[in-house]
Motif scaffolding. Structure first.
Motif, mmCIF file in Angstrom:
data_model
loop_
_atom_site.group_PDB
_atom_site.id
_atom_site.type_symbol
_atom_site.label_atom_id
_atom_site.label_comp_id
_atom_site.label_asym_id
_atom_site.label_seq_id
_atom_site.Cartn_x
_atom_site.Cartn_y
_atom_site.Cartn_z
ATOM 1 N N UNK A 8 -1.331 26.251 -36.517
ATOM 2 C CA UNK A 8 -2.511 25.481 -36.892
ATOM 3 C C UNK A 8 -3.275 26.475 -37.705
ATOM 4 N N UNK A 9 -4.321 25.742 -38.190
ATOM 5 C CA UNK A 9 -5.444 26.356 -38.990
ATOM 6 C C UNK A 9 -6.226 27.180 -37.905
ATOM 7 N N UNK A 10 -6.550 28.304 -38.273
ATOM 8 C CA UNK A 10 -7.348 29.318 -37.528
ATOM 9 C C UNK A 10 -8.245 28.490 -36.513
ATOM 10 N N UNK A 11 -8.249 28.469 -35.308
ATOM 11 C CA UNK A 11 -9.133 27.899 -34.289
ATOM 12 C C UNK A 11 -9.182 26.476 -34.471
ATOM 13 N N UNK A 12 -8.123 25.940 -35.183
ATOM 14 C CA UNK A 12 -8.008 24.546 -35.457
ATOM 15 C C UNK A 12 -9.228 23.932 -36.589
ATOM 16 N N UNK A 13 -9.527 25.029 -37.391
ATOM 17 C CA UNK A 13 -10.664 24.644 -38.448
ATOM 18 C C UNK A 13 -10.043 24.442 -39.782
ATOM 19 N N UNK A 14 -9.638 23.476 -40.219
ATOM 20 C CA UNK A 14 -8.956 23.226 -41.468
ATOM 21 C C UNK A 14 -8.358 21.802 -41.528
ATOM 22 N N UNK A 15 -7.883 21.475 -42.704
ATOM 23 C CA UNK A 15 -6.985 20.502 -42.781
ATOM 24 C C UNK A 15 -5.830 20.312 -43.392
ATOM 25 N N UNK A 16 -5.203 21.650 -43.509
ATOM 26 C CA UNK A 16 -4.124 21.854 -43.992
ATOM 27 C C UNK A 16 -3.024 22.897 -43.254
ATOM 28 N N UNK A 17 -3.609 23.728 -42.382
ATOM 29 C CA UNK A 17 -2.675 24.663 -41.697
ATOM 30 C C UNK A 17 -2.555 25.848 -42.748
ATOM 31 N N UNK A 18 -3.493 25.978 -43.681
ATOM 32 C CA UNK A 18 -3.327 27.375 -44.447
ATOM 33 C C UNK A 18 -4.063 28.314 -44.035
ATOM 34 N N UNK A 19 -4.913 28.366 -43.161
ATOM 35 C CA UNK A 19 -5.661 29.433 -42.889
ATOM 36 C C UNK A 19 -5.255 30.121 -41.380
ATOM 37 N N UNK A 20 -4.112 29.892 -40.917
ATOM 38 C CA UNK A 20 -3.596 30.565 -39.743
ATOM 39 C C UNK A 20 -3.158 32.077 -40.129
ATOM 40 N N UNK A 21 -3.550 32.911 -39.340
ATOM 41 C CA UNK A 21 -3.296 34.557 -39.454
ATOM 42 C C UNK A 21 -1.791 34.596 -39.629
#
Lengths: 97, 492
Positions: B124-137
């Motif tokens: 998922x995006x970090x803390x579910x913040x995003x629309x692309x699943x690119x911000x996951x650690x």
């Protein structure tokens, strides 16, 4: 509306968030464009409209103030996730100086 | 067996018929998931040992005639911001990278109590913040239709897993479109229930007045059946409600689209949508017409303000909810000279950039002197948006709208422009702002990439949108045309 570097520092301080220098300047502009965008709400006539905090009406949900015992497994998992500990106690920096 | 064509219902039927065991099914999906980790990277962690053990136990129960439900032995994946005891719950963030959940979320506990087998945790995006699943650690998830493109987000791992056949169904969470938009971009079904239908206990909170857990899968019957398991009041979430009888979802979806009044909000069809997306959504409208629905143009005059309302309320709630990550009780601790230093360092190094950005926006909007101009005003406009829906849904039975203005875009395309990314949520956020239920259904392909549309219902009237969705699905002959090829375009 643009944020000054001092404003960004003040917000970061309120949020207890360390920012890098790079980020501090990038955020200034990015936040300004986001704040400009949300600024469009000032056009809306909100005279007499009650603020809506939730989409369903739920008021004062109460329960008995009973003690519920946490099971041993959950308890030990919670203790295991402490960043620092002594025995079963959570170790933290001094709160009072 | 080809896991890509298996729905939860088909798996259940095969288990009953003795066509396969729960263990064989779990093994097949775990194998597909492992293979997927080298291409789409849908999962954060696979829970192989726990899954095989649960599958064994399910087979034993079945042999003894003591199955817990029709879904006993059916696998499911869980978004990594939902707690599964003994598994990491990272929420895609460095600050929780080593955090192991000490207990099950209520939804997970309910799935387990019906015998479902948990395959692992999805990206998922970090803390579910995003629309692309690119911000996951953990790095991005890629779209199984085309590995150069994003799967949408924030439940991008759940959507990719369902689309590629590494899970027949998955739980996601939807705060501003995080189930419906990735479902649209990956060609799956995905439902965001009415706020209050499903307990949020054990969901790592993002924006508490908007968050809701829901289901992604390959068929309408599956999402309905799984929602029936996870829904209903939970004493541990005071915003979850007791479901009245009229709000219950029938075991078998019946009813007919014939005579159903479906509203098309004119504000959603004016501009901004890609031509191919609009064509596909219009074709779904035509299908509903053929099925006997009455299509009515409706107006949601405050639509234009929904995104601005969302991008105030959400970061404000984020800044409050994420205050708990302070390096004290769990998660990353980066020691500083003083306690305040420890807070600043732990949060500064633990949170990624998008999360920091939203905390800063929210803190600013809530700070002295700005509260009335931002948060209070946003809550007032929120009421007007909600009133628009109430008025329209008094006239029509449900609303049909696009789920995303575009098909899946290329990785990195919006990395430097957060506002452009926020605009991707334009059709989905209103539903969260008003707390309504909505389901995404696939309706076409543009250049080999899926397009979805959503049916939006009245509060707690999931029954109407699910029944209409089931009729549409049947008329389309199912959604098997939305299975990506087994070897998507390779990553460059």
């Amino acid at each position: 509306m643009s944020l000054t570097p001092e404003e960004v520092d003040k917000i970061a301080d309120l949020a207890r968030l360390e920012l890098s220098d790079e980020e501090r300047s990038a955020f200034r502009y990015q936040l300004s464009s986001i704040l400009d965008y949300v600024g469009k709400l000032s056009e809306v006539d909100i005279e007499g409209v009650e603020p809506m905090s939730h989409s369903i009406p739920v008021f004062n949900v109460l329960r008995e103030d009973d003690l519920e015992i946490c099971n041993t497994e959950t308890r030990s998992e919670i203790i295991a996730s402490f960043p620092e500990k002594e025995g079963d106690l959570l170790k933290v920096k001094a709160v009072f100086e | 067996m080809d896991t890509r064509t298996l729905t939860s219902q088909k798996i259940s039927q095969g288990l009953t018929a003795g066509e396969w065991s729960a263990k064989e099914i779990a093994q097949a999906f775990l194998a597909a998931a492992k293979q997927g980790q080298n291409s789409t990277h849908a999962y954060v962690d696979l829970a192989e040992d726990l899954a095989l053990q649960a599958a064994d136990e399910s087979d034993t129960r079945r042999a003894a005639g003591r199955s817990l439900s029709e879904f006993d032995g059916v696998p499911i994946a869980i978004k990594d911001n939902i707690m599964v005891a003994g598994c990491r719950a990272t929420a895609g963030s460095n600050i929780l990278k080593n955090y192991v959940a000490p207990y099950d979320a209520t939804v997970v506990q309910r799935l387990k109590s019906k015998g479902l087998v948990i395959l692992g945790k999805t990206n998922l995006d970090e803390f579910a913040m995003g629309s692309s699943t690119e911000s996951s650690c953990h790095g991005p998830t890629l779209n199984p239709w085309n590995l150069e493109r994003v799967p949408g987000g924030s439940s991008g791992g759940s959507a990719a897993a369902v689309a590629e056949g590494s899970a027949p169904a998955a739980l996601g969470s939807d705060t501003g479109g995080s189930i419906r938009q990735p479902a649209a971009l990956c060609g799956t079904v995905g439902i965001k229930p009415t706020y209050g239908r499903v307990s949020r206990y054990g969901l790592i909170a993002m924006a508490s007045s908007l968050d809701q857990i829901g289901v992604l899968s390959r068929s309408v019957a599956d999402v309905a059946g799984l929602l029936r398991i996870i829904e209903n009041r939970d004493p541990k979430d005071s915003t979850s409600v007791d479901l009245l009888e009229k709000w219950q979802i029938p075991a078998k979806l019946t009813g007919s689209v014939k005579g159903l009044r479906i509203g098309l909000p004119k504000e959603y069809f004016v501009s901004g949508m890609e031509a191919g997306v609009e064509r596909a959504v219009r074709s779904a409208v035509d299908r509903f017409k053929e099925l006997g629905a009455e299509i009515v143009e409706v107006s949601l005059p405050h639509s234009d303000y929904a995104l601005a309302v969302y991008y105030i309320i959400m970061p404000c709630e984020v800044s409050a909810n994420l205050a708990r990550f302070d390096g004290v009780r769990y998660g990353l601790r980066v020691p500083g000279e003083t306690l305040v230093d420890t807070y600043r360092k732990s949060r500064g190094q633990g949170f990624g950039q998008e999360v920091r950005r939203r905390i800063i926006i929210g803190t600013h909007a809530l700070s002295a002197g700005y509260y009335d101009a931002y948060y209070r005003r946003a809550q007032q406009v929120r009421q007007l948006i909600s009133d628009d829906f109430t008025r329209v849904l008094a006239d029509v039975d449900c609303i049909l709208a696009p789920s995303s203005p575009t098909v899946a875009w290329k990785l990195g395309e919006m990395a430097d422009d957060p506002l452009a990314m926020y605009l991707q949520d334009i059709y989905t956020v209103s539903v969260n702002v008003a707390g309504l239920p909505a389901i995404n259904l696939p309706c076409g392909l543009v250049d080999g990439l899926p397009v979805g549309f959503q049916l939006i219902g009245r509060h707690f009237d999931e029954r109407t949108i699910l029944s209409a969705a089931a009729d549409y699905e049947q008329a389309e002959g199912g959604f098997d045309s939305f299975i990506p090829s087994a070897s998507p375009k390779e990553k460059k």
